[in-house]
Each structure stands twice: as structure tokens, then as C-alpha cells.
Design an enzyme around this catalytic site. Sequence first.
Site, mmCIF file in Angstrom:
data_model
loop_
_atom_site.group_PDB
_atom_site.id
_atom_site.type_symbol
_atom_site.label_atom_id
_atom_site.label_comp_id
_atom_site.label_asym_id
_atom_site.label_seq_id
_atom_site.Cartn_x
_atom_site.Cartn_y
_atom_site.Cartn_z
ATOM 1 C CB CYS A 229 -2.654 -0.710 7.462
ATOM 2 S SG CYS A 229 -1.779 -2.200 7.944
ATOM 3 C CD1 TRP A 230 -3.945 -6.294 3.078
ATOM 4 C CD2 TRP A 230 -4.124 -4.451 1.858
ATOM 5 N NE1 TRP A 230 -3.136 -6.451 1.998
ATOM 6 C CE2 TRP A 230 -3.224 -5.338 1.229
ATOM 7 C CE3 TRP A 230 -4.396 -3.224 1.255
ATOM 8 C CZ2 TRP A 230 -2.590 -5.010 0.031
ATOM 9 C CZ3 TRP A 230 -3.772 -2.931 0.069
ATOM 10 C CH2 TRP A 230 -2.880 -3.812 -0.517
ATOM 11 C CD GLU A 231 -5.593 -4.941 9.455
ATOM 12 O OE1 GLU A 231 -6.431 -5.766 9.101
ATOM 13 O OE2 GLU A 231 -5.824 -3.733 9.517
ATOM 14 C CB SER B 120 -0.897 0.036 1.242
ATOM 15 O OG SER B 120 -1.768 -1.039 1.243
#
Lengths: 286, 159
Positions: free
Chosen positions: B42-44, B22
Amino acid sequence: MDITTTPIAALAENGIAWADMQMYVSVMIGLVIVMTIADLLHKKSATYFFQAADKADELLAAGEAESSIGNESGRLKQLSAGDKVNALVGTVAIDVATAGEFSNGPRRLVHIFTMWGFVLFVAATAIIIYGEAETATLATAWNIGAIMLLVGSWGYWFAFKVDCQSEGQSYFQIDLKKDIFSLGLMGTSLTALGWEIYGGNTWFVLVLVSTTALFGSVYWSKFSHMFFKPMAAYNKRIIEANGTNENLPHETRDDEWQQNRHSMELLKDAPMDMGLGIKRSKPENY
Amino acid sequence: MPTFVYMTRCDGCGHCVDICPSDIMHIDKKYRRALNIEPNMCWECYSCVKACPHQAIDVRGYADFAPLGHSVRVLRDERKGTIAWRVKFRDGRVKNFLSPITTKPWGSAIPDFRNEAEPTQAERDSELLSFEPESIRLDDGGLHTLESNGLKLKEGVYY
């Protein structure tokens, strides 16, 4: 340029009293102390480390926790005084003296030049001024310190400053709030050497401006990292030695029990050293 | 929950910045250490957490398996070819996992297409993809299934 002399002694001969110089150095030392304490209080750095130490003690006290899988027994260790001394020696000898934190070799070198140059330069200045006398050894330390500081601080600015290296900003685009520490070091080393080579009041005033900016901006700059970074390094060594290690996993392929687990079957015939994966290339695409 | 950086462990090397899909891991301009500049984005994916050579990045696990008070830590050991996870629940229970992340030394199985012959027209027109059927062992006794290999899918999670 004669590295066995400094312009400080000439300053005394030209009418500036040692007492005035001592007053200036004392004010700078006072500024560093007060602003560092204010910075530690503001950022709660000291509180953080005491909390981290307490947390590690709690983990240790909890002992070998109930574990669903993995061999936990004998992993945690109450540290003896000798272990703590070892951690302290490692922190001072490796983490502090050789900037052991950095995995990037050239950056580590630049940090070593900057740090040791700064220490030599400042210590020699203080000893000359408070001792009211200059020896060839002290003057050499002062000059070598200034040169090392120049190489380190300017090398950092032009080779490692992320804004320029990775984000395409101009080297001359300055954000005073963020760059004051680097600029203070660069200015101090450059003007000190300029004063040493050319002499004169202009260079002397520039030295005063640079050093006042460096020591007077401690609260807003990253100057105080030299106090809390060693604390962090010591804390890291302690938690690694006592096995708590901030709850990081500790299972490895070296354990025979792990090698025979179902999900590790794919690695049964693989070499124990698989080489480097993503770390084969240096991080330079950011 | 998004990633966060333990500033005391980070050395500003930039591995997380390089790997973040990202582009939200950046180096702080003042402290020269990494930070997540846009936690909302943030999509971990854990890429930075695993790539960090100093284990300076952490993520809170999802509340469904690890409610507040837990700890989920990961250690990627690429030299050994493994990844280890340690989940500590707030009631004190601990789960440790160790899994392979490669089965061959890194880089040893990258095909060198420059030395491969160009596909013929017949191969281009075929429904088979490049290197098939050898690559999926279709030329070695047909389609391989659990059944043909005498295996059975067990219910539940096992490791």
C-alpha cells in the site's frame, strides 16, 4: 404444500415427545449463547465498543479544541437522554429492522429477506415447540419465514457472493470455514421446506443436520454479527449526534465563511450540487 | 502507514476494491467486509479512503507531520465538489482544510470526441496538440503568466 400447517405437529403425533424437541431447541439456544459470548470475548467486540464510547466522551470533554481554521464553536453537544433514545430508536427501526447499513439496494433486500425470514422461522419454531401446540398463524409464520430465508440465503449465494461474482470461483467451490454461516442458512431453509412438502425421516434428519451445523458453528461463523452490528450502528449514531464523529472533518461548502476563503474561489459560481462523480457507476469491477 | 478498515463501519460495497490501484483492497470471504490484503504494497494514495461512502477506511499519517497519537481524517463530498481534511495532533491542536475537487458538475466537461471533426494533415503536422491553442488560451493574448495577470507568487503555505 399447505402453509397453515408445519411438519412439527406431525412429528409429535408420530411419537417424538415435545420434551425431546424442547431439549433440542434448548441445547441450540445454549450453544448460541455460549458461543456468542466466547466470540465476543475472543474478538473483544464488546471491549472495542466500550473503548469507542470512552474515546467519544474524551473528545467531548476536551470541548472545542484549539483550531487553526474553521468554525468549531457550538459543534459538539452533550447528548440528553432523549437524544440517546432517538439514537436507539433509529438504530432499531432503520439500522436493524431495514438493514440500513447497506448502500447497495439489492443486497439490502437480500439481507432483509434473510434476517426477517430467520427471525420468523426460528421464533415460530420455538413458540410451537415450547407451547406444544400449532396454530394456523404460527404455521403460516413458520412457512413464510422459511420461504423468505430460502430466497434471501440462496439469493445471496448466487447474486452477491464475492468469490463467485468477482473472482470467478465456481458456485460449488466451498470453503467450509468461511461459508458455514451461509450454508447453514441455505441448508436450514431448503431442508425445512423439503420436510414440509415431502415429509419423511430423511428430510427430518437433514433439518437436524442443517440446524445443528448453523447453531453449533457460531464461534467459527459470522453468526454473532447480529449482536455486535447493532452496537456498532448505535455507536455511530451517538458519535454523529454529539459531533465527535471519530474526528471526521465537518467543514462544508454550505458555510458562508468557507465559500469566501481563498482556496474556495474556484467554486464561487459553481452549483451547490455537482452531481455524482465516481459513485455514478456501481462498484462491479472487482 | 497502510490503510486499515473499521469493520464496524464497512458494508462491503466494493468501492475501495474497484478504485485501489494496487488491487490490494479485497472483500473478506467470511465477514464480507473490505480488508487490505497486502499492507506492504500500500503506498497510501488515499484513493480508497476518499472513495469509501461510509468513511470506514483510515490511514495513519506519516510520522514527519503527525507522530503517533494523531488523527488524519478525510471526507470527500462529491455532491458538493469538495474534500475536507481534519488533522488532529497529539498535543490537541486541530487543523481543518476544505478544498475543491471539481469546478464543474461531474461529467459535464468530458469532451465528446465522436462529434469532433478529424484533424487535417496540417493540424497533424503542427507542433500544437489537440484543441490548442484555444484550450490553453494561447490565442487570447499569448502565454498567460502570473506576471501578465498582475499576480505575484507569495512565499509559504497559504489557503
